[in-house]
Design an enzyme around this catalytic site. Structure first.
Site, short mmCIF file in Angstrom:
data_model
loop_
_atom_site.label_atom_id
_atom_site.label_comp_id
_atom_site.label_asym_id
_atom_site.label_seq_id
_atom_site.Cartn_x
_atom_site.Cartn_y
_atom_site.Cartn_z
N LYS A 94 0.83 -1.21 0.00
CA LYS A 94 0.00 0.00 0.00
C LYS A 94 0.86 1.25 0.00
O LYS A 94 0.56 2.23 -0.68
CB LYS A 94 -0.94 -0.03 1.20
CG LYS A 94 -1.99 -1.13 1.10
CD LYS A 94 -3.01 -1.07 2.18
CE LYS A 94 -4.14 -2.06 1.93
NZ LYS A 94 -3.68 -3.48 2.00
N SER A 147 -2.76 15.53 26.29
CA SER A 147 -1.97 16.17 25.25
C SER A 147 -1.44 17.52 25.75
O SER A 147 -0.41 18.00 25.28
CB SER A 147 -2.79 16.35 23.98
OG SER A 147 -4.03 16.94 24.28
N ARG A 175 -0.16 18.15 28.69
CA ARG A 175 1.12 17.90 29.35
C ARG A 175 2.18 17.47 28.35
O ARG A 175 3.38 17.66 28.58
CB ARG A 175 0.94 16.83 30.44
CG ARG A 175 2.18 16.60 31.28
CD ARG A 175 1.86 16.00 32.64
NE ARG A 175 3.07 15.75 33.40
CZ ARG A 175 3.59 14.54 33.58
NH1 ARG A 175 3.00 13.47 33.09
NH2 ARG A 175 4.69 14.38 34.27
N GLY A 228 -7.67 17.98 22.30
CA GLY A 228 -9.01 17.47 22.02
C GLY A 228 -9.87 17.45 23.27
O GLY A 228 -11.09 17.54 23.21
N ASP A 281 -7.47 16.72 30.53
CA ASP A 281 -7.38 15.65 31.52
C ASP A 281 -6.75 16.19 32.78
O ASP A 281 -5.60 16.61 32.77
CB ASP A 281 -6.51 14.51 30.98
CG ASP A 281 -6.97 14.06 29.60
OD1 ASP A 281 -8.02 13.42 29.53
OD2 ASP A 281 -6.27 14.34 28.60
N ASN A 330 1.22 4.31 26.20
CA ASN A 330 0.77 3.46 27.30
C ASN A 330 0.79 1.99 26.90
O ASN A 330 1.25 1.14 27.66
CB ASN A 330 -0.64 3.84 27.72
CG ASN A 330 -0.69 5.15 28.48
OD1 ASN A 330 0.35 5.66 28.91
ND2 ASN A 330 -1.88 5.70 28.65
#
Length: 459
Positions: A195, A302, A304, A311, A314, A398
DNA sequence: TGGCGGTACTG
DNA sequence: CAGTAC
DNA sequence: GCCA
């Protein structure tokens, strides 16, 4: 620089070729130009043999001298891996390291970070934080289309493979221009290489183009972009003949989460500026401080990781005394709702005092403010480091950390790092024991990794 | 060929 | 339990 | 869809 002594001719040229292929620069010991960042030597080479090879010791001062195995692993993983046991020695340093303070409210471990001189070198060093623009954007965009299509149709293992490949490609400093260059990368097999080759040749993927035109694919994408709607529900609705948001509003049975998802549909698709994310975090910090002085809040995710847009926001809440976080959740949420800041709950466990996670929607008090996704977790101070790590992500980061932990017979979660975990297939026979993880750095250390600051945790 | 992160909440 | 999300 |  690769010291050829003791390395077979064939192997040497193979290594050299690969370094170049991965965007690295080979530096010879005679060359004046160019910074030297890593020296590769055969495992058996002695210090004296090394000194003999390098006439100018100043040239290699402070530069790590590594076994070939380190280079091989870097090439395989397409990343600069921790030096760790691969390092044989280093000539005495001349250059001091610089200490730089950070301004965000990070725990002590991150208030300073080391910036050493020998940082970038070959470009597979791009630990994701280096702001090189993605030179393979066309490829990652096209593959991304397919990844999304597969995810929306419940083929999430395939989607995972695509996403991993995309992450891998994003790290490359040089454009991919052949099938072979793609195929060499870890996580890219024949199908993906094919691809990629097509994209390079044709500038697009026929398959993605064709699928994207299909009504089903487009409808599933629309449905799954509603918060609380995944592939299964989207497929169900499509099967019922629903085709647009109005159909959904009028004909589908909606969960509470999905109703909110619809109400805030447009806003939640947007990303906010980093500044706005900071403002939102500040609202929570202020509320928490008023409720219980001394309580700490960290904006993770994001934000941090230093992204310029976010988006969602947290926020991690904890208290250094190890106890005061208990029972803090309900009053905090109540206060935030009373002020009109929190507008909707997506996930809340009201009747449990053990609640640890809140997902909801908030809006700042100002003109034209939009609905924004907000996640709050409250954790005991003893779990701060693993919780910070979890909440900072990225998701891919993670995953890879936990995968590594598994391989080492450990288990990592937002609550802690355990060692001596015994698994029989999937189920754990032995839970192992909790390791001491006072700081994020200590988690990296237990896993034999070099510390990576949040900005470098995108992949 | 089986595994792909580990966990919290909803309905 | 399946689904969804972090 | 890729890898061990």
């Amino acid at each position: 620089m690769i010291v050829p002594s003791g390395i077979g001719k064939k192997r040497l040229s193979l290594l050299q070729d690969k370094v170049v292929l991965h965007g690295g620069r080979l530096v010879s010991s005679f060359e004046e130009e160019g910074r030297l960042t890593h020296v590769i030597v055969d495992d058996m080479l002695s210090i004296d043999g090394f000194k003999k090879y390098v006439e100018d010791e100043a040239r290699v001062a402070g530069v790590p001298v590594l076994k070939t195995q380190w280079l091989s692993r870097c090439l395989a993983e397409n990343a600069i891996i921790p030096l760790g046991e691969h390092q044989m020695f280093a000539m005495p340093k001349i250059c001091p390291t610089v200490l730089v303070g950070t301004s965000l409210g990070h725990p002590h471990e991150e208030q300073t970070k080391e910036i050493s001189i020998n940082k970038d070198g070959f470009a597979c060093a791009h630990a994701s934080g280096m702001k090189t623009d993605n030179v393979n954007q066309l490829i990652t965009e096209e593959l991304g289309k397919l990844a999304k299509i597969y995810k929306n149709s419940n083929d999430h293992w395939r989607a995972l493979t695509y996403e991993r490949a995309i992450n891998q490609i994003k790290k490359l400093p040089k454009p991919i221009s052949s099938y072979e260059e793609a195929k060499v990368l870890h996580g890219i097999g024949p199908s993906l290489a094919d691809k990629i080759w097509e994209i390079v040749e044709q500038g697009k993927l026929r398959k993605a183009e064709k699928l994207s035109e299909g009504e089903k694919v487009r409808t599933l994408e629309l449905f799954t972009s509603i918060w609380g709607v995944g592939a299964t529900t989207a497929e169900l609705w499509y099967g019922m003949g629903l085709r647009n948001l109005n159909d959904v509003k009028t004909k589908a049975h909606l969960t509470h989460q999905q109703q909110i998802g619809l109400k805030c549909f447009d806003d939640l698709l947007e990303r906010m500026s980093r500044a706005e994310a900071g403002e939102i975090a500040a609202v929570i910090r202020k509320a928490v401080e008023e409720l219980c002085p001394g309580t700490q809040t960290f904006a993770c995710g994001s934000y941090r990781r230093g992204k310029s847009t976010c988006g969602d926001v947290d926020v991690l809440v904890t208290h250094p005394d190890g106890v005061s976080h208990e029972g803090l959740f309900q009053p905090l949420l109540k206060k935030l709702k009373l002020s009109g800041f929190l507008t909707d709950d997506l996930m809340i466990q009201e009747q449990s005092t053990a609640q640890q996670k809140y997902l909801g929607v908030c809006k700042l008090h100002k003109e034209n403010a939009k609905y924004r996704r907000l996640d709050i977790i409250v954790m005991p101070y003893g779990e701060l480091a693993p919780a910070l790590m979890y909440f900072t992500g990225s998701a891919h980061f993670n995953r890879s950390m936990r995968l590594l932990a598994n391989k080492m017979g450990m288990s990592l979660s937002e609550h802690g790092l355990r060692a001596g975990v015994v698994r029989q297939g999937r189920e754990k026979v032995n839970d192992g024991h909790l390791l001491e993880t006072p700081t994020e750095a200590s988690i990296f250390q237990h896993l034999g990794l070099e510390y990576r600051p949040p900005e470098d945790r995108d992949h």
